[in-house]
Design an enzyme around this catalytic site. Structure first.
Site, PDB file in Angstrom:
ATOM      1  CG  HIS A 123      42.151  35.062  33.085  1.00  0.00           C
ATOM      2  ND1 HIS A 123      42.798  36.279  33.109  1.00  0.00           N
ATOM      3  CD2 HIS A 123      40.849  35.327  32.807  1.00  0.00           C
ATOM      4  CE1 HIS A 123      41.909  37.245  32.857  1.00  0.00           C
ATOM      5  NE2 HIS A 123      40.734  36.693  32.658  1.00  0.00           N
ATOM      6  CG  ASP A 158      38.739  39.024  27.775  1.00  0.00           C
ATOM      7  OD1 ASP A 158      37.913  38.153  27.499  1.00  0.00           O
ATOM      8  OD2 ASP A 158      38.830  39.557  28.912  1.00  0.00           O
ATOM      9  CG  HIS A 160      38.778  40.405  32.517  1.00  0.00           C
ATOM     10  ND1 HIS A 160      37.665  39.957  31.833  1.00  0.00           N
ATOM     11  CD2 HIS A 160      38.330  40.941  33.679  1.00  0.00           C
ATOM     12  CE1 HIS A 160      36.581  40.196  32.557  1.00  0.00           C
ATOM     13  NE2 HIS A 160      36.954  40.803  33.683  1.00  0.00           N
ATOM     14  CG  ASP A 245      35.320  40.416  28.661  1.00  0.00           C
ATOM     15  OD1 ASP A 245      36.042  40.830  27.723  1.00  0.00           O
ATOM     16  OD2 ASP A 245      35.691  39.555  29.482  1.00  0.00           O
TER      17      ASP A 245
HETATM   18 ZN   LIG Z   1      37.463  38.814  30.096  1.00  0.00          ZN
END
Ligand SMILES: [Zn+2]
Length: 338
Positions: A123, A158, A160, A245
């Protein structure tokens, strides 16, 4: 199969109390997973990243600000990203893990590398910490490689969207970024029509999936989209932003993967690049048992030790299949799919 385990004790000292999901125990879980995988481990201490390499992607002002913020005691960098005094050392060594792994792989010391790093990276933007990330570990490694004239595929599974990585290479023709992520979800981007621009046009591929999606869609997305596009791109290296995740046990997200799905995805990447050209980065993953078992499955997959009958958990619904068809149609504007 020989795997470099790239780590450093400082990664355990980036810590803000066990109420925060991004906690040191995650690293112990990932390490335990690597130890039960059918691979031979070669240890490598993560060095501090060279300042010139760090500043290929992050601004000098941002780097200086983070160093000063940590030295002054740290605190909240945003609503969910923290730093403490020890975070500076952890962050610059997490950033240094990938480039050091590349050097050792080029020297022929192992078949792949696993950067057991914290804080995570995908991120992080050029001038902003975000989503538990300070410096973009995988992206810095990709830039290190492209500076050597190499073409890099980044696969980000991931749960996200890796907004930082996408943003840093949005117009770069030498980095193909492919992300599979829950959508709509944090951090908000990762729409299927974000394809990059200029030389990077078509070199950003987003595969958004709805909550409750299970591994059947992920496997089919690899068969129909990820692998055909990757083969046409022809990477020299593969970097994996390997968050765990998307596992069904994870407390922060609603995708329903199981260990066998990670083994499948990792195994499907084998052969896209020669041995010794794959670097895996720990990103998210907040259920410790799921992290351990999924890391073990990932490296079993890379080692080619998989159970072809190991199934996904349940079946995705019609909405998830429709969203995959939309991705396939959109990606088909740039690449041959299926
Ligand atoms: Zn994540």
């Amino acid at each position: 199969m020989r795997v470099l385990a790239v780590g450093h004790p400082s990664f355990m000292l980036h810590h803000q109390g066990n109420w925060h999901p991004e906690r040191p125990d995650r690293l112990n879980a990932a390490r335990a997973g690597l130890e039960i995988a059918p691979v031979e481990i070669v240890e490598l201490e993560a060095p501090r990243i060279a300042s010139a390499v760090l500043q290929r992607l992050h601004t000098a002002e941002y780097v200086t600000a983070i160093e000063g913020f940590c030295a002054a005691g740290g605190g909240a960098l945003d609503s969910d990203t923290y730093a403490v005094v020890e975070s500076w050392e952890a962050a610059i060594r997490s950033a240094g893990a990938g480039p050091a792994a590349v050097d050792r792989l080029v020297a022929g010391d192992a078949d792949a590398a696993f950067c057991l790093v914290r804080p995570p990276g995908h991120h992080a933007l050029a001038n902003r910490a975000m989503g538990f990330c300070i410096f973009n570990n995988a992206a810095l490694t990709a830039r290190y490689l492209t500076d050597m004239g190499q073409k890099v595929l980044i696969v980000d599974w991931d749960v996200h969207h890796g907004n930082g990585t996408q943003d840093l290479f949005i117009s770069d023709g030498n980095v193909l970024y492919i992300s599979v992520h829950q959508f709509p979800f944090y951090p908000g981007g990762g729409w299927l029509d974000e394809f990059g621009y200029g030389p990077g046009s078509g070199k950003t591929i987003n595969i958004p999936v709805p909550a409750r999606t299970t591994g059947d869609i992920y496997r089919e997305a690899f068969r129909r989209v990820v692998l055909p596009v990757a083969r046409q791109f022809g990477p020299d290296w593969i970097l994996v932003s390997s968050g765990y995740d998307a596992h069904r046990a994870d407390p922060l997200a609603e995708v329903m993967l199981v260990e066998a799905d990670y083994a499948y995805m990792a195994n499907s990447l084998v052969g896209l690049v020669p041995a010794g050209r794959t670097v895996v980065f720990l990103e998210g993953g907040y259920d410790l048992d799921a992290v351990r078992d999924s890391v073990a499955a990932t490296f079993a997959g890379f080692a080619g030790v998989i159970d072809p009958n190991a199934r996904s958990h349940g079946e995705s619904d019609a909405g998830a299949w429709r969203s995959l068809e939309m991705v396939e149609r959109a990606v088909g504007e740039f690449w041959e799919v299926r």
